[in-house]
Write a protein that holds these residues in place. Sequence first.
Motif, PDB file in Angstrom:
ATOM      1  N   ILE A  40       0.842  -1.202   0.000  1.00  0.00           N
ATOM      2  CA  ILE A  40       0.000   0.000   0.000  1.00  0.00           C
ATOM      3  C   ILE A  40       0.876   1.249   0.000  1.00  0.00           C
ATOM      4  CG2 ILE A  40      -1.670   1.330   1.354  1.00  0.00           C
ATOM      5  CD1 ILE A  40      -2.850  -1.318   2.309  1.00  0.00           C
ATOM      6  N   GLU A  41       1.930   1.230   0.793  1.00  0.00           N
ATOM      7  CA  GLU A  41       2.838   2.381   0.850  1.00  0.00           C
ATOM      8  C   GLU A  41       3.466   2.673  -0.511  1.00  0.00           C
ATOM      9  OE1 GLU A  41       5.744   1.659   3.829  1.00  0.00           O
ATOM     10  OE2 GLU A  41       4.381   2.084   5.508  1.00  0.00           O
ATOM     11  N   ASN A  42       3.775   1.630  -1.261  1.00  0.00           N
ATOM     12  CA  ASN A  42       4.400   1.812  -2.574  1.00  0.00           C
ATOM     13  C   ASN A  42       3.451   2.441  -3.590  1.00  0.00           C
ATOM     14  OD1 ASN A  42       6.817   0.696  -1.713  1.00  0.00           O
ATOM     15  ND2 ASN A  42       6.231  -1.388  -2.302  1.00  0.00           N
ATOM     16  N   PHE A  43       2.132   2.259  -3.375  1.00  0.00           N
ATOM     17  CA  PHE A  43       1.165   2.803  -4.337  1.00  0.00           C
ATOM     18  C   PHE A  43       0.567   4.131  -3.897  1.00  0.00           C
ATOM     19  CE2 PHE A  43       1.167  -1.687  -5.606  1.00  0.00           C
ATOM     20  CZ  PHE A  43       1.240  -1.556  -6.987  1.00  0.00           C
ATOM     21  N   ILE A  44       0.951   4.604  -2.708  1.00  0.00           N
ATOM     22  CA  ILE A  44       0.447   5.905  -2.252  1.00  0.00           C
ATOM     23  C   ILE A  44       1.155   7.019  -3.020  1.00  0.00           C
ATOM     24  CG2 ILE A  44       0.318   7.498  -0.295  1.00  0.00           C
ATOM     25  CD1 ILE A  44       0.099   5.130   1.550  1.00  0.00           C
ATOM     26  N   PRO A  45       0.397   7.944  -3.607  1.00  0.00           N
ATOM     27  CA  PRO A  45       1.026   9.060  -4.354  1.00  0.00           C
ATOM     28  C   PRO A  45       1.896   9.913  -3.438  1.00  0.00           C
ATOM     29  CG  PRO A  45      -1.330   8.907  -4.823  1.00  0.00           C
ATOM     30  CD  PRO A  45      -1.070   7.991  -3.664  1.00  0.00           C
ATOM     31  N   ASP A  46       2.937  10.494  -4.004  1.00  0.00           N
ATOM     32  CA  ASP A  46       3.822  11.373  -3.245  1.00  0.00           C
ATOM     33  C   ASP A  46       3.034  12.543  -2.682  1.00  0.00           C
ATOM     34  OD1 ASP A  46       5.928   9.746  -3.879  1.00  0.00           O
ATOM     35  OD2 ASP A  46       6.552  10.946  -5.631  1.00  0.00           O
ATOM     36  N   GLY A  47       3.289  12.862  -1.430  1.00  0.00           N
ATOM     37  CA  GLY A  47       2.609  13.982  -0.792  1.00  0.00           C
ATOM     38  C   GLY A  47       1.308  13.596  -0.116  1.00  0.00           C
ATOM     39  N   PHE A  48       0.827  12.378  -0.347  1.00  0.00           N
ATOM     40  CA  PHE A  48      -0.433  11.930   0.262  1.00  0.00           C
ATOM     41  C   PHE A  48      -0.106  11.196   1.557  1.00  0.00           C
ATOM     42  CE2 PHE A  48      -4.019   9.081   0.938  1.00  0.00           C
ATOM     43  CZ  PHE A  48      -5.095   9.932   0.726  1.00  0.00           C
ATOM     44  N   LEU A  49      -0.641  11.705   2.673  1.00  0.00           N
ATOM     45  CA  LEU A  49      -0.337  11.141   3.978  1.00  0.00           C
ATOM     46  C   LEU A  49      -1.383  10.099   4.362  1.00  0.00           C
ATOM     47  CD1 LEU A  49       0.698  14.374   5.940  1.00  0.00           C
ATOM     48  CD2 LEU A  49       2.189  12.679   4.857  1.00  0.00           C
ATOM     49  N   MET A  50      -0.921   8.945   4.776  1.00  0.00           N
ATOM     50  CA  MET A  50      -1.816   7.898   5.253  1.00  0.00           C
ATOM     51  C   MET A  50      -1.124   7.146   6.383  1.00  0.00           C
ATOM     52  SD  MET A  50      -3.491   4.624   3.224  1.00  0.00           S
ATOM     53  CE  MET A  50      -4.595   5.635   2.253  1.00  0.00           C
ATOM     54  N   ASN A  51      -1.834   7.026   7.491  1.00  0.00           N
ATOM     55  CA  ASN A  51      -1.278   6.332   8.647  1.00  0.00           C
ATOM     56  C   ASN A  51      -1.532   4.831   8.517  1.00  0.00           C
ATOM     57  OD1 ASN A  51      -0.145   5.773  11.116  1.00  0.00           O
ATOM     58  ND2 ASN A  51      -2.021   6.253  12.274  1.00  0.00           N
ATOM     59  N   ILE A  52      -0.492   4.075   8.174  1.00  0.00           N
ATOM     60  CA  ILE A  52      -0.608   2.628   8.011  1.00  0.00           C
ATOM     61  C   ILE A  52       0.043   1.959   9.212  1.00  0.00           C
ATOM     62  CG2 ILE A  52      -0.039   0.641   6.570  1.00  0.00           C
ATOM     63  CD1 ILE A  52       0.130   2.541   4.201  1.00  0.00           C
ATOM     64  N   PRO A  53      -0.749   1.276  10.033  1.00  0.00           N
ATOM     65  CA  PRO A  53      -0.178   0.654  11.237  1.00  0.00           C
ATOM     66  C   PRO A  53       0.798  -0.469  10.893  1.00  0.00           C
ATOM     67  CG  PRO A  53      -2.451  -0.054  10.903  1.00  0.00           C
ATOM     68  CD  PRO A  53      -2.186   1.025   9.900  1.00  0.00           C
ATOM     69  N   GLU A  54       1.743  -0.671  11.777  1.00  0.00           N
ATOM     70  CA  GLU A  54       2.719  -1.751  11.605  1.00  0.00           C
ATOM     71  C   GLU A  54       2.013  -3.101  11.733  1.00  0.00           C
ATOM     72  OE1 GLU A  54       6.644  -3.058  10.922  1.00  0.00           O
ATOM     73  OE2 GLU A  54       5.816  -1.013  10.925  1.00  0.00           O
ATOM     74  N   PRO A  55       2.264  -4.023  10.796  1.00  0.00           N
ATOM     75  CA  PRO A  55       1.601  -5.331  10.877  1.00  0.00           C
ATOM     76  C   PRO A  55       2.046  -6.110  12.123  1.00  0.00           C
ATOM     77  CG  PRO A  55       3.310  -5.354   9.193  1.00  0.00           C
ATOM     78  CD  PRO A  55       3.155  -3.931   9.631  1.00  0.00           C
ATOM     79  N   VAL A  56       1.075  -6.785  12.749  1.00  0.00           N
ATOM     80  CA  VAL A  56       1.355  -7.593  13.941  1.00  0.00           C
ATOM     81  C   VAL A  56       0.815  -9.003  13.712  1.00  0.00           C
ATOM     82  CG1 VAL A  56       1.377  -5.633  15.532  1.00  0.00           C
ATOM     83  CG2 VAL A  56      -0.780  -6.791  15.018  1.00  0.00           C
ATOM     84  N   ALA A  57       1.145  -9.914  14.632  1.00  0.00           N
ATOM     85  CA  ALA A  57       0.720 -11.306  14.497  1.00  0.00           C
ATOM     86  C   ALA A  57      -0.792 -11.440  14.438  1.00  0.00           C
ATOM     87  CB  ALA A  57       1.285 -12.132  15.650  1.00  0.00           C
ATOM     88  N   MET A  58      -1.505 -10.541  15.136  1.00  0.00           N
ATOM     89  CA  MET A  58      -2.970 -10.591  15.137  1.00  0.00           C
ATOM     90  C   MET A  58      -3.524 -10.448  13.719  1.00  0.00           C
ATOM     91  SD  MET A  58      -5.711 -10.859  17.023  1.00  0.00           S
ATOM     92  CE  MET A  58      -5.139 -10.504  18.684  1.00  0.00           C
ATOM     93  N   ASN A  59      -2.879  -9.619  12.884  1.00  0.00           N
ATOM     94  CA  ASN A  59      -3.314  -9.465  11.490  1.00  0.00           C
ATOM     95  C   ASN A  59      -3.217 -10.785  10.735  1.00  0.00           C
ATOM     96  OD1 ASN A  59      -1.530  -6.472  11.801  1.00  0.00           O
ATOM     97  ND2 ASN A  59      -3.747  -6.534  11.630  1.00  0.00           N
ATOM     98  N   SER A  60      -2.184 -11.550  11.023  1.00  0.00           N
ATOM     99  CA  SER A  60      -2.002 -12.846  10.379  1.00  0.00           C
ATOM    100  C   SER A  60      -3.117 -13.811  10.788  1.00  0.00           C
ATOM    101  CB  SER A  60      -0.636 -13.423  10.759  1.00  0.00           C
ATOM    102  OG  SER A  60      -0.430 -14.682  10.147  1.00  0.00           O
ATOM    103  N   TRP A  61      -3.431 -13.837  12.083  1.00  0.00           N
ATOM    104  CA  TRP A  61      -4.516 -14.697  12.568  1.00  0.00           C
ATOM    105  C   TRP A  61      -5.850 -14.333  11.909  1.00  0.00           C
ATOM    106  CZ3 TRP A  61      -4.701 -19.007  15.497  1.00  0.00           C
ATOM    107  CH2 TRP A  61      -3.570 -19.357  16.223  1.00  0.00           C
ATOM    108  N   ILE A  62      -6.142 -13.038  11.878  1.00  0.00           N
ATOM    109  CA  ILE A  62      -7.413 -12.576  11.296  1.00  0.00           C
ATOM    110  C   ILE A  62      -7.499 -12.965   9.832  1.00  0.00           C
ATOM    111  CG2 ILE A  62      -8.752 -10.526  10.681  1.00  0.00           C
ATOM    112  CD1 ILE A  62      -7.699  -9.217  13.241  1.00  0.00           C
ATOM    113  N   GLN A  63      -6.409 -12.781   9.090  1.00  0.00           N
ATOM    114  CA  GLN A  63      -6.393 -13.122   7.672  1.00  0.00           C
ATOM    115  C   GLN A  63      -6.579 -14.623   7.474  1.00  0.00           C
ATOM    116  OE1 GLN A  63      -6.115 -10.683   5.196  1.00  0.00           O
ATOM    117  NE2 GLN A  63      -6.787 -12.395   3.930  1.00  0.00           N
TER     118      GLN A  63
END
Length: 254
Positions: free
Chosen positions: A46-69
Amino acid sequence: MKPFLGFLKKEWKESLRTYKFFILVLSFSIFGIISPLTAKFTPQLIENFIPDGFLMNIPEPVAMNSWIQYIKNISQIGMFLLALLFSGQMSQELLNHRLTMILAKGLPRYKVILAKFTLGVILWTIAYGISYLWFFGYTKYFWDINLTPRMVMLLFLPWLFGLSVITSNLLGGMLSPSNYGSLLFTSILILFQFLGKLFPKVVRYLPINLLLGFIPLLKREFPLSEYFPVLGITVFYIIFMLLLSILLFHRKEM
């Protein structure tokens, strides 16, 4: 006992010949591998596709994200695939009259149902177990987690729901003469359970809550004892489906 084991061996060979076993193991292995990979690398993509100058707060992935997925993949695509692969286990036999000679040799009808259920348990347990090993291995590699008793308990919940899917397919095969009818019957049962989400006091006692309640349990929002009633109800549901399948099979003309 020998006729039962002989029929079970025949069913096992059939699952290998039709590639059912390999498809099941491969598919669920993919779920186990792709879930932690998706959780780990999606924020970076997602960070790689965000346009320059566009701010987006992307949380650091954690183990819980893996479980949910992982649980999302198992409970949605995985359960549908399980229902699809086991949809013809009775209807195909009845359509092709392949059981007539076996029954004529003296194999009790209830043992046919129990053998098919036993094979389903074996295939599902192997596929799900391998899937979980892949998932836990990658999750531990990325986040260095340790296996806890709660995680072992949570591993049991989707497995038990998978057994309810297998027994629903068996009963659907008794009620419908086609593979699609069996799959439709199982899908309708699961859909009605999903609609139970509209009634929180009801859904907590339905087998589908084994999947829906997974994340709250993982986050420790509820104690494990909160889910003991639905565990008992699901076991009763599986036994009831088996007994009803046996009863209908006894009444079916061959």
